[in-house]
Scaffold this motif. Sequence first.
Motif: not given
Lengths: 209, 139
Positions: A34, A37-38, A41, A186, A189-190, A193, B83, B87, B98, B102
Amino acid sequence: MSNTIQATPGEKLDFYDLVPHEHAAHGSTQIGFWLYLMSDCLIFATLFAIYGVLGANFAAGPSPADLFNLPLVAVSTAALLLSSITYGFAMIDMEEGKKGATLVWLAITGVLGAAFLGCTLYEFSHLIHEGAVPQRSAFLSSFFVLVGTHALHVTFGIVWLITLMVQLGMKGLTPANTIRVQCLSMFWHFLDVIWIGVFTVVYLMGMLR
Amino acid sequence: MSTVTHDHVTDTNAPGAHAHPNPSVHGDGHSHGTRRTYLTGFALSIVLTAIPFWLVMANVIADTTIATLVIMGFGVVQILVHMVYFLHMNTKSEGGWTMMAAIFTIIVIVIALSGSLWVMYHLNTNMMPGHAMDPVNLM
């Protein structure tokens, strides 16, 4: 450590990591992924900022309204949205322990991802054929970098998907493979987004100007 | 954090073990969707995609500023839908980390995006007279 390979004579070594490491039981793989992924992002945020700043610099070249083909974008968006729900079905079948159904849904997801990629590549080749190459204007440079980075992510997602399907086929729904499928979920789906941001900011708003 | 520990011996190594429900995917601090939540999210995202495409392709809203804001609104709502439904973000998974990560990322993104657009807009309007540019409209 308990997961050190012990080479006792006569025993066949198995380098495939069937048992997850000790941290996996506490879910640190997912939080680690995660965090990746951030940070990914943030890369896309930077590319969006560049597009936001340079996206109106046409250098007397073509503008979004001259170039973009919204029906094609709608088709690729539909493919990516559909691949999100098919991946969701793969996750549900995996939780129910159905390996065959999981593989089928993953394969459908991969085909939809490839369809999306095909649309993007067709669009890129069309643009380059028209002379709308990245070096034509700052708008086109930032457009190709932003959309190209997303397409590159989808490409690697498909490579990962195929690798994972082979692993699932060979070893089944082991805990280690389960975590891998969850991480790719994840990631997938990311990317969806990010694509929402791309079709909203680049294509739809580009057509409005 | 999850307090559930799993007996991995029961479901690994045996070639036929995949026929059984996989216990490793439960209680690991992540919430998972059901077929129903995935379909709900999918239906919402189809609607939230179709409406902005229709608005632009059919030229429904004449005022481009209003149209841009409406499309941006649909985009933000759809990102939130993804999300939550795909997610599976909530305040509980991984002990709230998480969500924390985020929120931090979103703050950095907002600062980077708004800062870049604001600074570059003023730079463009001050340095290039006569060059009609409005990067704010892009976002």
